[in-house]
Design a protein around this motif. Structure first.
Motif, PDB file in Angstrom:
ATOM      1  N   ARG A  31      -2.628   4.025  10.716  1.00 29.32           N
ATOM      2  CA  ARG A  31      -1.977   3.947   9.406  1.00 29.32           C
ATOM      3  C   ARG A  31      -0.546   3.442   9.530  1.00 29.32           C
ATOM      4  NH1 ARG A  31      -4.602   6.411   5.219  1.00 29.32           N
ATOM      5  NH2 ARG A  31      -2.691   6.906   4.119  1.00 29.32           N
TER       6      ARG A  31
ATOM      7  N   THR B 283      -0.656  -0.359   9.861  1.00 32.10           N
ATOM      8  CA  THR B 283      -0.958  -1.081   8.625  1.00 32.10           C
ATOM      9  C   THR B 283       0.144  -0.949   7.598  1.00 32.10           C
ATOM     10  OG1 THR B 283      -2.090   0.880   7.863  1.00 32.10           O
ATOM     11  CG2 THR B 283      -3.448  -0.901   8.706  1.00 32.10           C
ATOM     12  N   GLY B 284       0.959   0.098   7.713  1.00 34.02           N
ATOM     13  CA  GLY B 284       1.977   0.324   6.688  1.00 34.02           C
ATOM     14  C   GLY B 284       1.536   1.330   5.656  1.00 34.02           C
ATOM     15  N   LEU B 285       0.370   1.929   5.830  1.00 30.23           N
ATOM     16  CA  LEU B 285      -0.050   2.989   4.915  1.00 30.23           C
ATOM     17  C   LEU B 285       0.791   4.233   5.167  1.00 30.23           C
ATOM     18  CD1 LEU B 285      -3.901   2.472   5.206  1.00 30.23           C
ATOM     19  CD2 LEU B 285      -2.492   2.022   3.202  1.00 30.23           C
TER      20      LEU B 285
ATOM     21  N   ASN C  74       4.684   5.313   6.992  1.00 30.20           N
ATOM     22  CA  ASN C  74       5.906   4.750   7.556  1.00 30.20           C
ATOM     23  C   ASN C  74       6.342   5.577   8.748  1.00 30.20           C
ATOM     24  OD1 ASN C  74       6.176   2.621   5.767  1.00 30.20           O
ATOM     25  ND2 ASN C  74       7.185   3.929   4.256  1.00 30.20           N
TER      26      ASN C  74
ATOM     27  N   PRO D   5       5.632  -4.992   3.366  1.00 31.82           N
ATOM     28  CA  PRO D   5       4.601  -4.238   2.650  1.00 31.82           C
ATOM     29  C   PRO D   5       3.195  -4.521   3.197  1.00 31.82           C
ATOM     30  CG  PRO D   5       5.559  -5.948   1.243  1.00 31.82           C
ATOM     31  CD  PRO D   5       6.383  -5.887   2.476  1.00 31.82           C
ATOM     32  N   ILE D   6       2.336  -3.537   2.974  1.00 31.92           N
ATOM     33  CA  ILE D   6       0.981  -3.566   3.537  1.00 31.92           C
ATOM     34  C   ILE D   6       0.296  -4.907   3.306  1.00 31.92           C
ATOM     35  CG2 ILE D   6      -1.238  -2.377   3.507  1.00 31.92           C
ATOM     36  CD1 ILE D   6       0.241  -0.172   1.876  1.00 31.92           C
ATOM     37  N   GLU D   7       0.404  -5.388   2.062  1.00 32.28           N
ATOM     38  CA  GLU D   7      -0.410  -6.543   1.696  1.00 32.28           C
ATOM     39  C   GLU D   7       0.059  -7.831   2.350  1.00 32.28           C
ATOM     40  OE1 GLU D   7       1.138  -4.491  -0.460  1.00 32.28           O
ATOM     41  OE2 GLU D   7       2.168  -5.566  -2.064  1.00 32.28           O
TER      42      GLU D   7
ATOM     43  N   ASP E 295      -6.146   1.686  -0.592  1.00 27.32           N
ATOM     44  CA  ASP E 295      -5.693   1.219   0.720  1.00 27.32           C
ATOM     45  C   ASP E 295      -6.409  -0.071   1.083  1.00 27.32           C
ATOM     46  OD1 ASP E 295      -4.272   3.509   0.766  1.00 27.32           O
ATOM     47  OD2 ASP E 295      -5.498   4.534   2.266  1.00 27.32           O
TER      48      ASP E 295
ATOM     49  N   SER F 148      -7.707  -2.318  -0.756  1.00 27.34           N
ATOM     50  CA  SER F 148      -7.258  -3.461  -1.540  1.00 27.34           C
ATOM     51  C   SER F 148      -5.880  -3.937  -1.096  1.00 27.34           C
ATOM     52  CB  SER F 148      -7.231  -3.080  -3.021  1.00 27.34           C
ATOM     53  OG  SER F 148      -6.545  -4.041  -3.748  1.00 27.34           O
ATOM     54  N   ARG F 149      -4.982  -2.974  -0.788  1.00 25.80           N
ATOM     55  CA  ARG F 149      -3.642  -3.346  -0.349  1.00 25.80           C
ATOM     56  C   ARG F 149      -3.720  -4.143   0.948  1.00 25.80           C
ATOM     57  NH1 ARG F 149       0.621  -0.359  -2.233  1.00 25.80           N
ATOM     58  NH2 ARG F 149       1.896  -1.990  -1.349  1.00 25.80           N
ATOM     59  N   VAL F 150      -4.561  -3.661   1.861  1.00 33.70           N
ATOM     60  CA  VAL F 150      -4.681  -4.327   3.151  1.00 33.70           C
ATOM     61  C   VAL F 150      -5.235  -5.736   2.975  1.00 33.70           C
ATOM     62  CG1 VAL F 150      -5.937  -4.255   5.305  1.00 33.70           C
ATOM     63  CG2 VAL F 150      -4.882  -2.192   4.442  1.00 33.70           C
ATOM     64  N   LEU F 151      -6.080  -5.924   1.934  1.00 38.19           N
ATOM     65  CA  LEU F 151      -6.627  -7.252   1.698  1.00 38.19           C
ATOM     66  C   LEU F 151      -5.655  -8.143   0.926  1.00 38.19           C
ATOM     67  CD1 LEU F 151     -10.267  -6.184   0.967  1.00 38.19           C
ATOM     68  CD2 LEU F 151      -9.544  -7.666   2.805  1.00 38.19           C
ATOM     69  N   GLY F 152      -4.416  -7.705   0.793  1.00 35.89           N
ATOM     70  CA  GLY F 152      -3.389  -8.612   0.306  1.00 35.89           C
ATOM     71  C   GLY F 152      -3.030  -8.518  -1.158  1.00 35.89           C
ATOM     72  N   HIS F 153      -3.421  -7.433  -1.841  1.00 37.37           N
ATOM     73  CA  HIS F 153      -3.069  -7.316  -3.258  1.00 37.37           C
ATOM     74  C   HIS F 153      -2.009  -6.249  -3.445  1.00 37.37           C
ATOM     75  CE1 HIS F 153      -6.386  -9.845  -4.672  1.00 37.37           C
ATOM     76  NE2 HIS F 153      -6.974  -9.418  -3.578  1.00 37.37           N
TER      77      HIS F 153
ATOM     78  N   LYS G 155      -1.540   8.599  -0.909  1.00 37.38           N
ATOM     79  CA  LYS G 155      -0.174   8.116  -0.822  1.00 37.38           C
ATOM     80  C   LYS G 155       0.240   7.656  -2.213  1.00 37.38           C
ATOM     81  CE  LYS G 155       2.902   5.290   1.836  1.00 37.38           C
ATOM     82  NZ  LYS G 155       3.281   3.956   1.475  1.00 37.38           N
TER      83      LYS G 155
END
Lengths: 355, 527
Positions: A51, A54-56, A58, A79-81, B162, B164-169, B269
């Motif tokens: 985590r 990935t940035g989920l 910190n 940021p994560i994305e 999570d 979705s965020r990881v996939l860039g949104h 989170k």
């Protein structure tokens, strides 16, 4: 090859939760298209480490560099994305309101100009490779666990991430199927030259999947090495016991040999003659024969099909494990003669650390 | 068994009474006065009703989407406090809200006077009519959507976010593309409740004098135009048929879909609003201010307006009303829960068709405006059963038809959630049915029973039109006392009455929303 770009560099990473140290000053690197199996007991910090990457989560300290760009440090927190990381979650987290195709093409990079022909054909290729092309119009709850797993893998690979993280991806699947799937997943990862961290608590899986293995316990790296090295030359007793079955037996060093209560064996150690050490023995190093006046007896056994694991109580009271062919069917209480026949020098520990 | 059968058929019969009224009396009068139908008057009624329903529903959706996003997904200070406060508009009955609205925002209302004290003379906008009714109803109804959405959000697997965020949104793209589609059903359920509330609301529209069907029906009834009231009621039911249909479908369907997956809170989170938090806090505060603080302050303002002598004020409250409200609501809740349990346990597994018929009828009863049910029972008792006219029996029957489903739904969900595995185990261990029920089933059903009880209790205590029309002579509840005193401008008495009513229902309201959490926890430990 010193100047080669590493795909991932983690340095001095730490994470605390309410004064509990979850991750304790971890540093490691990942070569291009290398699969690192991250293994440890539950609560060892595996998932937290993932985590943090990935940035989920910190981290409190440290630096994370993904293929030459800093994504986390004291002053940077991408940021994560925007980190170019793919994740396969333990419970897949497929979007329940989207079909397989929609799930796979959800990633941002596919999203922008998803209509170009090369995009479509690469998605089709990916689905074919993962063996889910025929499922493309179904919804996640119409898929079996294994199929969901493949969709999750394809979805995370579709945006072509720099690194793929797989968080215990097979733990929700039934055991027979896991074997088949891990072969397939490894094949796909190797074919696409994906750099991957594969989290598991199953040491067999770690040995199979990993080019290298990172053993984590209580937030600390216990060992990071090629998989054969982790098995054959564990750095401490924790690693030895965690990766494969192991027993430790007291011995006295005499030159290159050690004297134990079940015989004299060749060892490799820095310990000096006359010192006491614990030598590590694997069940296949211990041979047993049924005899009337042997030096141990069977206290318990596990039948595993092709072989037995026998638990032998020695005269000293110490219990050791022995691997024995399924032909040797000994009842509990049988007197046996125990011998050490490793066929290679054994390694020694002092104060739980290799010497 | 015969007794149980008798009770079941009696209940079904009770639910048929509004049908008889609407489709016998209503239709015959509709055709005899068919020429009147195509008049501007009816057209306007239909337009007003539909416009109000659509606008209130839309507004509550917008408010609730914002609030649930803020309190469930964002990292927000006082989130816990907001979550509790934001259900409290539910304790304010619509007729009271309507009057308070006028007294606060009206032409000579509190705002006007406050500004006047500072020497500012402003012409306040006219609160009567559409705008007042729209704002007032939106402010008291939004918790229906908000509660549904918050529960829905709790059931969405947060790992999806999570992923979705990881996939860039980013956060907002994720909310609208991933979270929103997964709470659509909750949103829909909440909006249907609001639409029904608005359709059948009688208090706010009559206080704010916006001419919708319910107000028209009441006016006709008061001027002894019974046929006119019946035909208007029929038209109201016909135009609300789509909503009624969806509500019934949703309620029957929802109770079949019982297993609920709860998300893993430990990994949750929350979204960091950073510098925008203050803005979000301000908007929430504004909503809480207008929907809760102002009405509550206005109640105290009412109490302090001693327009008549204090002794007379106390007399006007009619202290028996407090007892009547409490006991009436308690009796009716116990009755509804008892009937629900009886029905669920007796016609659940064996007779699916009977159950479906019954459930459809029952949810239909809930969708009917209280006013229509009251008129139906008046019509029925006068024509066929005069001995029960204006007695306790008919009042309780009216309440039951109106609110049984509110008690039934949680009981049924709970019973289905438990299933019959425990009964089988207990019986296989040699226990009798009675012992199984008291020691095993009843404790397991308790969350559902409690929630059903609370739901019916709140609704009955707040209820106005049925009580107003069906209650025996000189029988008062707090709602009718507040209503009468407001109409006669005895503000202090109305204020004290409102204070007492809110005191009685606020704890049950808080608990009934809170019991949901218990149920979720309960199903988790069950897995």
């Amino acid at each position: 090859m010193k100047n080669e770009i590493k795909d991932l560099i983690v340095s001095n990473l730490s994470l605390n939760f309410d004064q509990n140290i979850i991750i304790d000053n971890i540093s490691f690197e990942l070569e291009k298209s290398e699969i690192l199996a991250l293994v440890g007991p539950s609560g060892s910090g595996k998932t937290s480490l993932i985590r943090c990457l990935t940035g989920l989560e910190n981290p409190d300290e440290g630096e994370v560099v993904i293929s030459d760009s800093i994504v986390f440090s004291d002053s940077v927190n991408i940021p994560i994305e925007k980190r170019d990381i793919g994740i396969v979650f333990q419970d897949f987290a497929l979007f329940p309101h989207m079909t397989v195709t929609e799930n796979i093409s959800y990633g941002k990079k596919n999203d922008k100009d998803s209509k170009t022909l090369s995009q479509i054909s690469s998605l089709t290729d990916l689905m074919l490779m993962c063996g889910i092309y025929h499922l493309r119009d179904r919804y996640p709850d119409e898929l079996s666990g294994g199929e969901q797993q493949r969709v999750a893998l394809a979805r995370s690979l579709a945006p072509k991430p720099k690194i793929l993280l797989m968080d215990e991806p097979f733990s929700n699947l039934d055991p027979g199927f896991r074997m088949q799937l891990r072969m397939e997943v490894r094949r796909i990862l190797k074919y696409l030259n994906i750099t991957c961290i594969f989290v598991t608590h199953d040491q067999q899986e770690a040995l199979y999947m990993g080019d290298r293995i990172l053993v984590l316990n209580e937030g600390k790296i216990q060992q990071i090495d090629r998989n054969t090295d982790v098995f054959q030359n564990p750095k401490n007793e924790f690693v030895a016991e965690f990766i494969g079955l192991a027993d430790f037996i007291e011995a006295k060093v005499i030159n290159n040999h050690a004297e134990t209560e079940i015989g004299k064996v060749e060892i490799k150690t820095k310990a000096k003659s006359g010192e006491s050490v614990n030598i590590m023995i694997r069940p296949d190093d211990v041979h047993i024969n049924k005899t009337k006046n042997g030096n141990g007896f069977v206290v318990s056994r596990e039948y595993r099909g092709m072989y037995y694991i026998y638990y032998i109580k020695l005269d000293s009271g110490k219990v050791v494990k022995s691997l024995s062919s399924h032909i040797n069917d000994y009842n509990i209480g049988t007197k046996v003669n125990v011998e050490l026949k490793p066929g290679h020098p054994l390694i020694c520990f002092q104060n739980k650390v290799i010497i | 068994m015969i007794v149980i059968k008798f009770i079941i058929y009696l209940i079904i019969f009770l639910f048929c009474i509004p049908f008889i009224y609407l489709f016998q009396f209503g239709i015959s009068n509709l055709f005899s006065s068919i020429n009147n139908l195509f008049t501007f008057y009816y057209f306007q009624l239909i337009f007003n009703t539909i416009a109000l329903v659509l606008s209130v529903t839309f507004t509550t959706i917008v408010i609730s989407l914002f609030l649930s996003w803020a309190t469930e997904i964002c990292k927000l200070k006082f989130a816990k406090l907001w979550r509790i406060l934001l259900i409290f508009p539910l304790v304010i009955p619509s007729y009271l809200a309507g009057y308070l609205f006028i007294l606060f925002y009206g032409t000579k209302g509190e705002i006007y006077q406050l500004l006047n004290n500072f020497g500012i003379s402003v012409d306040m906008p006219d609160v009567y009519g559409f705008w007042g009714a729209w704002l007032c109803l939106s402010l008291i109804c939004f918790p229906y959507v908000y509660i549904n959405l918050s529960t829905g959000l709790k059931l969405v697997d947060r790992k999806l976010e999570d992923a979705s965020r990881v996939l860039g949104h980013n956060h907002f793209q994720t909310f609208f593309r991933i979270i929103f589609p997964n709470i659509k059903n909750s949103l829909f359920a909440g909006s249907i409740l609001v639409a029904l509330y608005t359709l059948s609301d009688f208090g706010a529209v009559s206080a704010l004098q916006f001419n919708t069907f319910t107000l028209a029906i009441y006016t006709k009834y008061r001027s002894f135009d019974f046929p006119g009231a019946a035909s208007s009621a029929l038209i109201l039911i016909l135009i609300s048929m789509p909503i009624i249909f969806y509500f019934i479908k949703m309620s029957v369907f929802n109770s079949y879909k019982i297993s609920q997956k709860t998300s893993n809170f430990s990994n949750l989170k929350l979204f960091d609003l950073k510098q925008y938090e203050i803005l979000v806090q301000l908007v929430i505060f504004f909503i809480v201010l207008t929907s809760i603080f102002i009405p509550f302050l206005m109640i105290f303002n009412l109490i302090l307006r001693t327009d008549i002598s204090f002794v007379k004020t106390l007399d006007l409250i009619k202290w028996s009303a407090v007892f009547n409200t409490f006991s009436g609501a308690t009796i009716n809740s116990i009755l509804c829960v008892f009937i629900s349990l009886l029905l669920v346990l007796n016609i659940s597994k064996k007779n699916n068709k009977l159950r479906l018929v019954f459930e459809n009828l029952m949810y239909f009863g809930y969708t009917l405006p209280g006013l229509v049910i009251a008129l139906a029972f008046v019509y029925f008792s006068i024509n066929y059963f005069f001995s029960i006219y204006q007695t306790w029996i008919i009042l309780i029957s009216g309440y039951t038809v109106l609110f049984l489903s509110a008690g039934y739904a949680p009981v049924r969900t709970n019973v289905d959630l438990i299933g019959d595995k425990y009964t089988v185990v207990s019986k296989s261990l040699g226990k009798s049915f009675y012992s199984t029920f008291t020691n095993i089933l009843f404790p397991l059903y308790l969350p559902g029973i409690l929630k059903g009880f609370l739901n019916v209790f709140i609704l009955t205590a707040k209820e106005l039109p049925v009580t107003l029309i069906l209650a025996p002579l000189n029988f008062y509840t707090l709602s009718t006392v507040i209503w009468d005193n407001l109409e006669e401008a005895n503000f202090s008495a109305a204020g004290i009455g409102s204070f007492l009513l809110i005191l009685i229902i606020s704890i049950p309201t808080y608990l009934s929303v809170h019991v949901e959490d218990i149920k979720i926890k309960f199903s988790k430990t069950n897995k």
